[in-house]
Scaffold this motif. Structure first.
Motif, PDB file in Angstrom:
ATOM      1  N   TYR A 381       0.921  -0.982   0.042  1.00 32.64           N
ATOM      2  CA  TYR A 381       0.203  -0.167   0.114  1.00 32.64           C
ATOM      3  C   TYR A 381       0.848   1.389   0.057  1.00 32.64           C
ATOM      4  CZ  TYR A 381      -3.760  -3.439   1.409  1.00 32.64           C
ATOM      5  OH  TYR A 381      -4.631  -4.236   1.469  1.00 32.64           O
ATOM      6  N   VAL A 382       0.418   2.251  -0.814  1.00 33.02           N
ATOM      7  CA  VAL A 382       1.038   3.480  -0.775  1.00 33.02           C
ATOM      8  C   VAL A 382       0.080   4.654  -0.407  1.00 33.02           C
ATOM      9  CG1 VAL A 382       2.435   4.788  -2.462  1.00 33.02           C
ATOM     10  CG2 VAL A 382       2.735   2.544  -2.666  1.00 33.02           C
ATOM     11  N   LYS A 383       0.578   5.688   0.053  1.00 33.27           N
ATOM     12  CA  LYS A 383      -0.087   6.783   0.583  1.00 33.27           C
ATOM     13  C   LYS A 383       0.830   8.127   0.401  1.00 33.27           C
ATOM     14  CE  LYS A 383      -2.702   8.985   4.335  1.00 33.27           C
ATOM     15  NZ  LYS A 383      -2.949   9.014   5.743  1.00 33.27           N
ATOM     16  N   GLU A 384       0.158   9.010  -0.518  1.00 33.08           N
ATOM     17  CA  GLU A 384       0.754  10.198  -1.023  1.00 33.08           C
ATOM     18  C   GLU A 384      -0.002  11.459  -0.675  1.00 33.08           C
ATOM     19  OE1 GLU A 384       3.257  11.610  -5.079  1.00 33.08           O
ATOM     20  OE2 GLU A 384       1.776  10.051  -4.893  1.00 33.08           O
ATOM     21  N   ASP A 385       0.533  12.471  -0.242  1.00 34.29           N
ATOM     22  CA  ASP A 385      -0.136  13.697  -0.086  1.00 34.29           C
ATOM     23  C   ASP A 385       0.167  14.809  -1.233  1.00 34.29           C
ATOM     24  OD1 ASP A 385       2.324  14.709   0.362  1.00 34.29           O
ATOM     25  OD2 ASP A 385       2.004  14.974   2.509  1.00 34.29           O
ATOM     26  N   LYS A 386      -0.321  15.808  -1.261  1.00 37.08           N
ATOM     27  CA  LYS A 386      -0.377  16.873  -2.138  1.00 37.08           C
ATOM     28  C   LYS A 386       1.008  17.644  -2.122  1.00 37.08           C
ATOM     29  CE  LYS A 386      -2.463  20.459   0.514  1.00 37.08           C
ATOM     30  NZ  LYS A 386      -3.739  21.426   0.643  1.00 37.08           N
ATOM     31  N   ILE A 392       5.143   3.901   2.346  1.00 37.77           N
ATOM     32  CA  ILE A 392       5.114   2.804   1.541  1.00 37.77           C
ATOM     33  C   ILE A 392       4.872   1.746   2.827  1.00 37.77           C
ATOM     34  CG2 ILE A 392       6.047   1.063   0.478  1.00 37.77           C
ATOM     35  CD1 ILE A 392       7.781   3.403  -0.819  1.00 37.77           C
ATOM     36  N   VAL A 393       3.638   0.802   2.680  1.00 39.90           N
ATOM     37  CA  VAL A 393       3.589  -0.211   3.785  1.00 39.90           C
ATOM     38  C   VAL A 393       3.315  -1.374   3.117  1.00 39.90           C
ATOM     39  CG1 VAL A 393       1.857  -0.900   5.624  1.00 39.90           C
ATOM     40  CG2 VAL A 393       2.036   1.528   5.094  1.00 39.90           C
ATOM     41  N   SER A 394       4.208  -2.462   3.868  1.00 40.13           N
ATOM     42  CA  SER A 394       4.289  -3.896   3.257  1.00 40.13           C
ATOM     43  C   SER A 394       3.733  -4.883   4.176  1.00 40.13           C
ATOM     44  CB  SER A 394       5.515  -4.187   2.973  1.00 40.13           C
ATOM     45  OG  SER A 394       5.540  -5.682   2.528  1.00 40.13           O
ATOM     46  N   LEU A 395       2.448  -5.641   3.956  1.00 42.96           N
ATOM     47  CA  LEU A 395       1.836  -6.438   4.783  1.00 42.96           C
ATOM     48  C   LEU A 395       2.158  -7.797   4.725  1.00 42.96           C
ATOM     49  CD1 LEU A 395      -0.544  -6.527   7.048  1.00 42.96           C
ATOM     50  CD2 LEU A 395      -1.994  -6.953   5.071  1.00 42.96           C
ATOM     51  N   TYR A 396       2.682  -8.402   5.888  1.00 45.53           N
ATOM     52  CA  TYR A 396       2.784 -10.186   5.641  1.00 45.53           C
ATOM     53  C   TYR A 396       2.231 -10.460   7.053  1.00 45.53           C
ATOM     54  CZ  TYR A 396       5.145 -14.319   4.613  1.00 45.53           C
ATOM     55  OH  TYR A 396       5.306 -15.549   4.086  1.00 45.53           O
ATOM     56  N   VAL A 397       0.690 -11.003   6.732  1.00 44.47           N
ATOM     57  CA  VAL A 397      -0.147 -11.470   7.726  1.00 44.47           C
ATOM     58  C   VAL A 397      -0.264 -10.135   8.815  1.00 44.47           C
ATOM     59  CG1 VAL A 397      -0.930 -13.296   9.000  1.00 44.47           C
ATOM     60  CG2 VAL A 397       0.472 -13.799   7.086  1.00 44.47           C
ATOM     61  N   ASP A 398       0.374 -10.714   9.958  1.00 42.17           N
ATOM     62  CA  ASP A 398       0.335  -9.623  10.924  1.00 42.17           C
ATOM     63  C   ASP A 398       1.585  -8.642  11.017  1.00 42.17           C
ATOM     64  OD1 ASP A 398       2.057 -11.582  11.892  1.00 42.17           O
ATOM     65  OD2 ASP A 398       0.870 -11.803  13.866  1.00 42.17           O
ATOM     66  N   ASP A 399       2.428  -8.903  10.253  1.00 39.04           N
ATOM     67  CA  ASP A 399       3.738  -8.015  10.472  1.00 39.04           C
ATOM     68  C   ASP A 399       3.652  -6.843   9.208  1.00 39.04           C
ATOM     69  OD1 ASP A 399       5.143  -9.370  12.420  1.00 39.04           O
ATOM     70  OD2 ASP A 399       5.422 -11.071  10.949  1.00 39.04           O
ATOM     71  N   LEU A 400       3.749  -5.503   9.725  1.00 39.72           N
ATOM     72  CA  LEU A 400       4.003  -4.333   8.889  1.00 39.72           C
ATOM     73  C   LEU A 400       5.336  -3.941   8.947  1.00 39.72           C
ATOM     74  CD1 LEU A 400       0.757  -2.410  10.323  1.00 39.72           C
ATOM     75  CD2 LEU A 400       0.921  -3.935   8.227  1.00 39.72           C
ATOM     76  N   LEU A 401       5.690  -3.644   7.717  1.00 38.62           N
ATOM     77  CA  LEU A 401       7.000  -2.761   7.355  1.00 38.62           C
ATOM     78  C   LEU A 401       6.564  -1.864   6.502  1.00 38.62           C
ATOM     79  CD1 LEU A 401      10.079  -4.782   5.730  1.00 38.62           C
ATOM     80  CD2 LEU A 401       9.206  -2.757   4.607  1.00 38.62           C
TER      81      LEU A 401
END
Length: 709
Positions: A381-386, A392-401
């Motif tokens: 997932y990627v979130k960007e503002d103006k 940048i968020v990477s999800l592996y089950v319950d672990d977030l990088l």
């Protein structure tokens, strides 16, 4: 027991043969029809093939075992009279008992006289007392512990169809009184030996409840379930069935081996669920390991800090659509309401749909808070503002990088996650999915030193002699190698363990890929090749991949192929690798699915595979705000394959090539990739297609970014 008694009495055998006759009965029943498994035998249900029964013989009958020439003199008997007492568990042979010498032999060169039985009243004194077994009680535990490894390591006489071993003794049953007579009382000094079992996690609730730390862990799990409003207590409807639950206990360790926490997990017995009744879809995506490496490479290139968070009891947050009931857990049954069950409102661990329910929940949360799901990696997932700030968020089950170019965005993300879920803030990433990550100024290093130590310890190779390459350059392995078979389960465990180590060790990938081709029927040569990989790991246990900042964030790759290198089917092996100037982040070594008729075709197929990967990586880099402004260079050492990728030349050599491999031409035409020539001595992907000699191997290993940590 009636069958055992009948078989013993039929051949007038003493009761000391009870252990052998029971084993023989089990062997026969597994190869016969049964009501439990309709239309097939238990052996067929387990192995997937019909068993042969042509070798079955009458238990206790007289058997004449052939004596090999090298074990007898010119005037000695050519056979030996024995009693058939069962079937070998490790080979297609029979277990034969020699009453005179009171030994068991394994032989398949046997002639049977099934109508005869042994005459225990013969004049041979030794045969009158068929059993006299001395058991060393002090060695039992040690022998059991090493039995699995010794089964593979032990050598046998392959020159003969019959083997004899003084250590093999007949199966027997001991009375309780005999066990008491041979057992010594443990004094206080011996209690120190029980420290060996101090690190073993409990298996049952009765074991765990005796230890305060596990009781606290169970209380924490129940508290989390109640706070999350996961279930409600109610009567079980008449047309419903409650699933059972069990406690699972795990000691979680840090990367240095110290205890991080004691975790007790309440798990549903999901294997009793029925498709279409209490579950349907179960798939849930996770981030690929190469995506994680790509993020770490970009973070090192741009100087970003990478953080890690963990969702506590993640599956408890997934909402259920199905109506599911579970029994009350041991130790937490409500007094006066023992007959009631829990109706689940949210998922529990063990349910088949639990991963999907959790992914749906967190996916909806990310989309609601302004993130955009990557269309090429559904757990990214990627979130960007103006203002051009992004996260940048990477999800592996319950672990977030997660990482990004703005610290305030990272802090805001942490707070929003803590408000929505119970989170553990791990700070800077240091240990993720068994991968050790060290973030220093201007570089990120990944390795698996702890995992490698555990792997060597598991296979008892920590004291072996190291070697400097993972595979002998002159070794040719094939499925029909001459040699004894080894334990397939142990071999598969070795290969599977090595496969996970390739997440940070591309230098062993070809050797592991080669070993994985012999999982069905591994031989001694394959096992020895696997041990060589372990010896190489022992000598390079502190190696990892370095990601550093370079002048430009430009991706390039190498692709290569051997030609007909597989001895069994003469298929070629493709290999490619991609980097941005420091450590590599994507690589593969894979046998091609078709037989190449020329080196040009083999290299062209490898080019097509590398081109597809390059296209996906370009899309990923675009999502990660690292747009590639020019074509991605693919280096190849075959001029004909390069020419074929640009134009439909060499018609005679390429007219039979499947259409899908011509996709590389479209990539070249569209400006996505450009294929350039490199010399063979500079072809880094050569390390993924064949076993190399030491000098060339070390050169290419360095170009992969693999070095001592």
């Amino acid at each position: 027991m009636e069958m055992a008694r009948s078989m013993l009495k039929a051949k007038i055998l003493p009761n000391e043969f009870l252990g052998d006759v029971v084993a023989c009965i089990v062997y026969i029943l597994n190869r016969g029809p049964t009501k439990s498994v309709p239309d097939m035998t238990p052996y067929e249900a387990w192995c997937g093939e019909k068993p042969s029964v042509s070798h079955l013989r009458v238990f206790g009958s007289i058997a004449y075992s052939h004596i090999p020439n090298q074990l007898r003199g010119k005037l000695d008997d050519k056979s030996e009279k024995c009693i058939m007492v069962g079937y070998s568990e490790n080979s297609k042979a029979y277990r034969l008992y020699k009453p005179v010498s009171r030994k068991i032999i394994i032989s398949r060169d046997v002639i049977f006289s099934e109508d005869e039985s042994w005459n225990w009243n013969d004049d041979v004194d030794e045969a009158k007392s068929p059993f006299h077994v001395n058991i060393d009680e002090n060695k039992v535990a040690q022998e059991l512990e090493q039995a699995e490894i010794q089964a593979v390591e032990s050598s046998s006489s392959s020159t003969s169809s019959s083997t004899s071993d003084d250590e093999i003794s007949p199966r027997r049953m001991r009375s309780i009184q005999e066990i008491y007579n041979t057992t010594n009382r443990i004094n206080d000094d011996h209690f120190a030996n029980f420290a060996l079992f101090a690190g073993v996690d409990p298996v049952t609730f009765d074991e765990a409840i005796q230890d305060e730390k596990w009781k606290i862990a169970m209380d924490q799990e129940i508290d989390a379930i109640r706070r999350n409003e996961t279930w409600e207590l109610m009567e079980l409807p008449t047309n419903k069935q409650a699933l059972g639950v069990k406690w699972v206990y795990r000691t979680k360790l840090k990367s240095d081996g110290n205890v991080e926490k004691y975790k007790a997990r309440l798990v549903v017995k999901g294997y009793k669920q029925e498709y279409g009744v209490d579950y349907e879809e179960i798939f849930a995506p996770v981030t690929r390991i190469e995506t994680i490496r790509l993020i770490l490479s970009l973070a090192a290139q741009n100087g970003w800090k990478v953080y890690q968070m963990d969702v506590k009891s993640a599956f408890l947050n997934g909402h259920l659509k199905e109506e599911i009931f579970v029994a009350q857990p041991l130790g937490y049954v409500q007094r006066g309401e023992e007959e009631k069950v829990y109706k689940l409102k949210k998922a529990l661990y063990g349910l088949k749909q639990a991963p999907r329910a959790w992914y749906s929940r967190i996916d909806s949360f990310f989309l609601k808070t302004g993130f955009r799901r990557c269309p090429y990696e559904h757990a990214l997932y990627v979130k960007e503002d103006k203002y051009g700030k992004f996260l940048i968020v990477s999800l592996y089950v319950d672990d977030l990088l997660f990482t990004g170019n703005d610290k305030f965005l990272c802090d805001d993300f942490k707070n929003s996650m803590k408000n929505e879920f119970e989170m553990s803030d791990m700070g800077l990433i240091h240990y993720f999915l068994g991968i050790e990550v060290n973030q220093n100024e201007g570089e990120i290093v990944i390795s698996q030193q702890k995992y490698a130590h555990d792997l060597l310890k598991k296979f008892r190779m920590e004291n072996a002699s190291p070697c400097n390459t993972p595979m002998d350059a002159n070794l040719k392995l094939c499925k029909d190698d001459i040699g004894e078979a080894v334990d397939p389960s142990l071999y598969r465990s070795l290969v599977g363990s090595l496969m996970y180590l390739t997440a940070t060790r591309p230098d062993i990938l070809f050797a592991v890929s080669m070993l994985s081709r012999f999982m069905t029927n591994p031989k001694r040569s394959h096992w020895e090749a696997g041990k060589r990989v372990l010896r190489y790991i022992l000598g390079t246990i502190n190696f990892g991949i370095y990601y550093k900042k370079v002048s430009e964030s430009v991706m390039f790759g190498f692709c290569d192929s051997d030609w007909g290198g597989n001895v069994d089917d003469h298929k070629s092996t493709s290999g490619y690798v991609f980097s941005m100037g420091s450590g590599v982040f994507s690589w593969t070594s894979k046998k091609q699915s078709v037989v190449a008729l020329s080196t040009t075709e083999a290299e062209y197929i490898s080019l097509a595979a590398a081109g597809c990967q390059a296209l996906w990586l370009r899309w990923m880099l675009k999502e990660l705000k690292c747009i590639q402004k020019c074509e991605t260079v693919l280096f190849c050492d075959n001029g004909s394959a390069i020419a074929l990728s640009k134009n439909p030349v060499f018609h005679g050599r390429s007219k039979h090539i499947r259409i899908k491999y011509h996709f590389i031409r479209d990539l070249v035409k569209d400006g996505e990739v450009i294929v350039k020539y490199c010399k063979t001595q500079d072809q880094v992907a050569d390390i993924f297609t064949k076993a190399l000699k030491f000098d060339l191997f070390v050169k290419f290993r360095g170009k992969l970014g693999v070095a001592q940590v």
